[in-house]
Design a protein around this motif. Structure first.
Motif, PDB file in Angstrom:
ATOM      1  N   ARG A  44       2.083  10.173  -2.073  1.00 49.49           N
ATOM      2  CA  ARG A  44       1.393  10.988  -1.008  1.00 49.49           C
ATOM      3  C   ARG A  44       2.116  11.696   0.004  1.00 49.49           C
ATOM      4  O   ARG A  44       3.309  11.189   0.092  1.00 49.49           O
ATOM      5  CB  ARG A  44       0.191  10.135  -0.580  1.00 49.49           C
ATOM      6  CG  ARG A  44       0.778   8.756   0.070  1.00 49.49           C
ATOM      7  CD  ARG A  44      -0.452   7.837   0.545  1.00 49.49           C
ATOM      8  NE  ARG A  44      -0.124   6.618   0.927  1.00 49.49           N
ATOM      9  CZ  ARG A  44      -0.975   5.390   0.978  1.00 49.49           C
ATOM     10  NH1 ARG A  44      -2.239   5.674   0.634  1.00 49.49           N
ATOM     11  NH2 ARG A  44      -0.329   4.432   1.430  1.00 49.49           N
ATOM     12  N   VAL A  72       0.883   6.036   7.850  1.00 50.75           N
ATOM     13  CA  VAL A  72      -0.345   5.546   8.518  1.00 50.75           C
ATOM     14  C   VAL A  72      -1.017   4.651   7.540  1.00 50.75           C
ATOM     15  O   VAL A  72      -1.434   3.539   8.349  1.00 50.75           O
ATOM     16  CB  VAL A  72      -1.508   6.793   8.454  1.00 50.75           C
ATOM     17  CG1 VAL A  72      -2.977   6.268   8.850  1.00 50.75           C
ATOM     18  CG2 VAL A  72      -0.984   7.920   9.339  1.00 50.75           C
ATOM     19  N   ALA A  73      -0.989   4.655   6.327  1.00 46.80           N
ATOM     20  CA  ALA A  73      -1.695   3.500   5.618  1.00 46.80           C
ATOM     21  C   ALA A  73      -0.790   2.217   5.503  1.00 46.80           C
ATOM     22  O   ALA A  73      -1.471   1.271   5.798  1.00 46.80           O
ATOM     23  CB  ALA A  73      -1.784   4.086   4.055  1.00 46.80           C
ATOM     24  N   MET A  74       0.458   2.354   5.690  1.00 43.39           N
ATOM     25  CA  MET A  74       1.350   1.284   5.772  1.00 43.39           C
ATOM     26  C   MET A  74       1.309   0.475   7.094  1.00 43.39           C
ATOM     27  O   MET A  74       1.392  -0.604   7.248  1.00 43.39           O
ATOM     28  CB  MET A  74       2.791   1.722   5.468  1.00 43.39           C
ATOM     29  CG  MET A  74       3.101   2.016   3.942  1.00 43.39           C
ATOM     30  SD  MET A  74       4.729   2.388   3.767  1.00 43.39           S
ATOM     31  CE  MET A  74       5.711   1.070   3.580  1.00 43.39           C
ATOM     32  N   THR A  75       1.200   1.478   8.101  1.00 45.46           N
ATOM     33  CA  THR A  75       1.056   0.874   9.463  1.00 45.46           C
ATOM     34  C   THR A  75      -0.368   0.139   9.698  1.00 45.46           C
ATOM     35  O   THR A  75      -0.304  -0.910  10.313  1.00 45.46           O
ATOM     36  CB  THR A  75       0.988   2.066  10.501  1.00 45.46           C
ATOM     37  OG1 THR A  75       2.513   2.912  10.373  1.00 45.46           O
ATOM     38  CG2 THR A  75       0.959   1.460  12.072  1.00 45.46           C
ATOM     39  N   ALA A  76      -1.294   0.625   8.849  1.00 45.85           N
ATOM     40  CA  ALA A  76      -2.407  -0.021   9.100  1.00 45.85           C
ATOM     41  C   ALA A  76      -2.640  -1.074   8.533  1.00 45.85           C
ATOM     42  O   ALA A  76      -3.314  -2.092   8.974  1.00 45.85           O
ATOM     43  CB  ALA A  76      -3.644   0.968   8.556  1.00 45.85           C
ATOM     44  N   ALA A  77      -2.029  -1.353   7.243  1.00 47.93           N
ATOM     45  CA  ALA A  77      -1.965  -2.637   6.598  1.00 47.93           C
ATOM     46  C   ALA A  77      -1.166  -3.414   7.352  1.00 47.93           C
ATOM     47  O   ALA A  77      -1.415  -4.665   7.365  1.00 47.93           O
ATOM     48  CB  ALA A  77      -1.420  -2.159   5.181  1.00 47.93           C
ATOM     49  N   VAL A 115       0.919  -1.211  -0.022  1.00 41.36           N
ATOM     50  CA  VAL A 115       0.038  -0.045  -0.079  1.00 41.36           C
ATOM     51  C   VAL A 115       0.943   0.960  -0.134  1.00 41.36           C
ATOM     52  O   VAL A 115       0.267   2.355   0.034  1.00 41.36           O
ATOM     53  CB  VAL A 115      -1.039   0.061   1.253  1.00 41.36           C
ATOM     54  CG1 VAL A 115      -1.790  -1.105   1.173  1.00 41.36           C
ATOM     55  CG2 VAL A 115      -0.150  -0.023   2.625  1.00 41.36           C
ATOM     56  N   HIS A 116       2.324   1.102  -0.207  1.00 45.04           N
ATOM     57  CA  HIS A 116       3.132   2.196  -0.319  1.00 45.04           C
ATOM     58  C   HIS A 116       2.985   3.008  -1.270  1.00 45.04           C
ATOM     59  O   HIS A 116       2.856   2.621  -2.432  1.00 45.04           O
ATOM     60  CB  HIS A 116       4.701   1.795   0.030  1.00 45.04           C
ATOM     61  CG  HIS A 116       5.428   2.860  -0.493  1.00 45.04           C
ATOM     62  ND1 HIS A 116       5.586   3.969   0.454  1.00 45.04           N
ATOM     63  CD2 HIS A 116       6.668   2.873  -1.305  1.00 45.04           C
ATOM     64  CE1 HIS A 116       6.748   4.665  -0.210  1.00 45.04           C
ATOM     65  NE2 HIS A 116       7.030   4.176  -1.356  1.00 45.04           N
ATOM     66  N   GLU A 117       2.695   4.562  -1.259  1.00 43.83           N
ATOM     67  CA  GLU A 117       2.433   5.378  -2.364  1.00 43.83           C
ATOM     68  C   GLU A 117       3.175   6.421  -2.109  1.00 43.83           C
ATOM     69  O   GLU A 117       3.012   7.490  -1.302  1.00 43.83           O
ATOM     70  CB  GLU A 117       1.058   5.816  -2.428  1.00 43.83           C
ATOM     71  CG  GLU A 117       0.211   4.817  -2.782  1.00 43.83           C
ATOM     72  CD  GLU A 117      -1.351   5.297  -3.118  1.00 43.83           C
ATOM     73  OE1 GLU A 117      -1.611   6.392  -3.265  1.00 43.83           O
ATOM     74  OE2 GLU A 117      -2.220   4.208  -3.268  1.00 43.83           O
ATOM     75  N   GLU A 175       0.820  10.485   5.715  1.00 48.69           N
ATOM     76  CA  GLU A 175      -0.385   9.488   5.310  1.00 48.69           C
ATOM     77  C   GLU A 175      -0.006   8.202   4.699  1.00 48.69           C
ATOM     78  O   GLU A 175      -0.515   7.264   4.840  1.00 48.69           O
ATOM     79  CB  GLU A 175      -1.225  10.200   4.067  1.00 48.69           C
ATOM     80  CG  GLU A 175      -2.055  11.733   4.475  1.00 48.69           C
ATOM     81  CD  GLU A 175      -2.562  12.213   3.414  1.00 48.69           C
ATOM     82  OE1 GLU A 175      -3.340  12.945   3.586  1.00 48.69           O
ATOM     83  OE2 GLU A 175      -2.070  11.988   2.232  1.00 48.69           O
ATOM     84  N   ASP A 176       1.274   8.488   4.118  1.00 49.19           N
ATOM     85  CA  ASP A 176       1.702   7.164   3.751  1.00 49.19           C
ATOM     86  C   ASP A 176       2.279   6.067   4.955  1.00 49.19           C
ATOM     87  O   ASP A 176       1.936   4.785   4.837  1.00 49.19           O
ATOM     88  CB  ASP A 176       3.100   7.252   2.698  1.00 49.19           C
ATOM     89  CG  ASP A 176       3.456   6.220   1.977  1.00 49.19           C
ATOM     90  OD1 ASP A 176       2.582   5.379   1.529  1.00 49.19           O
ATOM     91  OD2 ASP A 176       4.590   5.939   1.815  1.00 49.19           O
TER      92      ASP A 176
END
Length: 541
Positions: A421, A428-433, A416-418, A425-426
């Protein structure tokens, strides 16, 4: 407090390793900055640091084994551990030579730790290092080591170890200052030899270890990095030298290594082969990296193979950093390839040999980014990764440490790394995944023991879920199915299977069919982990 007893006993050796590591940590960047020979790749200080870090870890392990006792380890065990740790952790041309210097010293200090043994140890070290280098060149660390040994040998018979160490340091300092006049490339760049500068730092730590006082550092500091290497010198070296640096550990006999030296000497340059007693560290610069590895296969069993392309590394000092990168620890060659295809910088975790903080810092530097996301993929690496992140932050890199506890969590985060962004935000998304991914691993029990799932016998297949033994089985397929059922009972949308080298594809096919038949809405993906990976890793998210 530094050791002040006038002898090279176990505590003094431990203190020496610790002080040397601290000193190289402080001076690493300055040493990197003056690295113009044999290749202007700016990593001599880093390689020396990583080599000493490995030696220090080996020494600390010996002391840790005595924590429950009332006595310190035997000095011979400590110096042998120091030498072995340096050998297996040696990095680059400079680190490999330092490992041989320490090995030469250890061979003498194992027999005694008074001043006379230290004199003879320094001489043995200088001789051993020269013998390890295929074509010794004056004006390098070899010269510095030789002059240091000669100065130590000229001390009075009644001199103590502190006086011998101080004489070696002063001899090394004098020799180092003369290196620009001995080696043309140093003279053109206006610097002293980087490897010799690193050895002087190590000898300074030795003085402090046996005397309690650090020597006065009177050598000339390095000029600003931008002024060190003229562009024409760097370009000529990049175009004229071999393309690859190849390093590996090798299990082989003395005769096979003699033949290997001859073979590698014909393939490239900067050849250094150090070690003995069946274990060797091989370093060479070549254009054909595959041939260098094949030569090692013919000689014995090479492993921990590192191949570095100089062109890529040399570009970094002058290239603009990228905005963001991901550094990930992986447990196998297959996963390393997968993560690198996704753009990550990888660090290989070998069985029983977790990466040190210096290796993680080195990877962060190689990523050459303003922002770095660090994925340790192992709960046991949390402190090591935190230390690496802190050091990188001190160097001006913005680092986010995501506490991934398994490789499958790292894969989920990387998916999910982007980079386009915002950094926050990146992360947070990676931590959540990563946090949404439960992980499991199949392992083989080495002995009878109590587990949370009951008593296991040697040879049993253990299914560990989130780090705890949850299933004990007799074969891999049955245990894997039971583990999957337990994990999917709590729900899930995607199963990730990572197969070890010896696990057939048929197991993945059978497990995918098991998931498809029992859990209609769940997808399955499969990757190959490589020969250093566990038999099976499972992720459910």
């Amino acid at each position: 407090m530094p050791q002040t007893a006038d002898e090279m006993d176990a505590v003094a050796v431990r203190t020496w390793c610790s002080l040397a590591l601290e000193a190289l940590g402080r001076e690493r960047e300055a040493i990197d900055a003056i690295n113009v020979y044999p290749v202007a790749d700016g990593d001599t200080g880093t390689n020396l640091y990583l080599t000493v870090e490995s030696a220090n870890q080996a020494v600390e392990a010996v002391f840790a084994a005595h924590e429950t006792g009332t006595t310190v380890p035997v000095a011979a065990d400590v110096v042998r551990a120091m030498a072995h740790g340096a050998l297996i952790g040696a990095r680059g041309n400079s680190g490999t030579i330092l490992a041989q210097l320490l090995r030469g010293m250890a061979g003498v200090l194992a027999g005694g730790h008074d001043a006379d043994h230290l004199r003879r140890a320094l001489t043995s070290a200088a001789v051993a290092a020269r013998q390890a280098v295929a074509h010794p060149v004056e004006g390098t660390v070899l010269t510095v080591a030789t002059v240091a040994a000669e100065a130590a040998g000229s001390t009075a018979d009644d001199a103590g170890t502190a006086a011998v160490a101080a004489a070696a340091y002063e001899g090394a300092r004098t020799a180092l200052e003369a290196t620009p006049g001995q080696l043309a490339v140093l003279g053109r760049a206006g610097v002293v030899d980087a490897g010799g500068r690193g050895l002087l730092t190590v000898l300074g730590a030795l003085v402090e270890a046996v005397s309690g006082r650090a020597p006065e550092r009177t050598y000339v500091a390095a000029p600003a990095p931008a002024l060190l290497v003229p562009d024409d010198c760097a370009v000529a070296d990049a175009e004229g030298g071999p393309a690859f640096e190849v390093i590996y550990l090798l299990e082989a006999t003395d005769g096979a290594v003699d033949r290997l030296r001859t073979r590698l000497d014909g393939l490239g340059d900067s050849l250094v082969v150090v070690g003995g007693d069946g274990l060797w560290n091989v370093h060479v610069h070549v254009d054909d990296a595959g041939a260098a590895v094949e030569a090692g296969v013919e000689a014995g069993r090479p492993y921990r193979i590192r191949i570095t392309h100089f062109g890529a590394d040399r570009a970094h000092p002058h290239a603009e950093p990228v905005q963001r990168a991901v550094v990930v620890v992986v447990p196998g060659d297959g996963l390393r390839g997968l993560c690198e295809e996704a753009g990550a910088t990888t660090v290989l975790a070998r069985p029983g040999e977790p990466p040190a903080s210096g290796e993680l810092v080195d990877a962060i530097r190689r990523a050459h980014a303003r922002e770095v996301v660090l994925l340790p993929n192992d709960a046991e690496l949390r402190h090591t990764a935190a230390a690496a992140a802190e050091q990188a932050r001190a160097e001006g890199v913005r680092v986010a440490l995501i506490p991934t506890r398994a490789a499958v969590q790292g894969i989920a985060a990387l998916a999910v790394h982007e980079p386009d962004r915002s950094f926050d935000e990146d992360v947070v998304a990676m931590t959540a995944a990563a946090g949404a991914t439960r992980y499991a691993e199949l392992a083989v029990a080495e002995r009878q023991s109590w587990t949370m799932a009951g008593i296991c016998q040697a040879g049993d297949i253990l299914g560990l879920i989130d780090g705890d033994v949850a299933v004990i089985g007799e074969d891999v397929p049955e245990t894997a199915r039971n583990v999957l059922d337990r994990m999917l009972a709590a729900g899930g949308e995607l199963v990730t299977l990572v197969l070890g080298e010896d696990v057939p594809d048929s197991l993945a096919d059978a497990l995918e069919e098991h998931v498809r038949e029992g859990y209609l809405a769940v997808d399955t993906v499969m990757y190959r982990g490589g020969h250093q990976c566990a038999p099976l890793l499972i992720g459910v998210e």
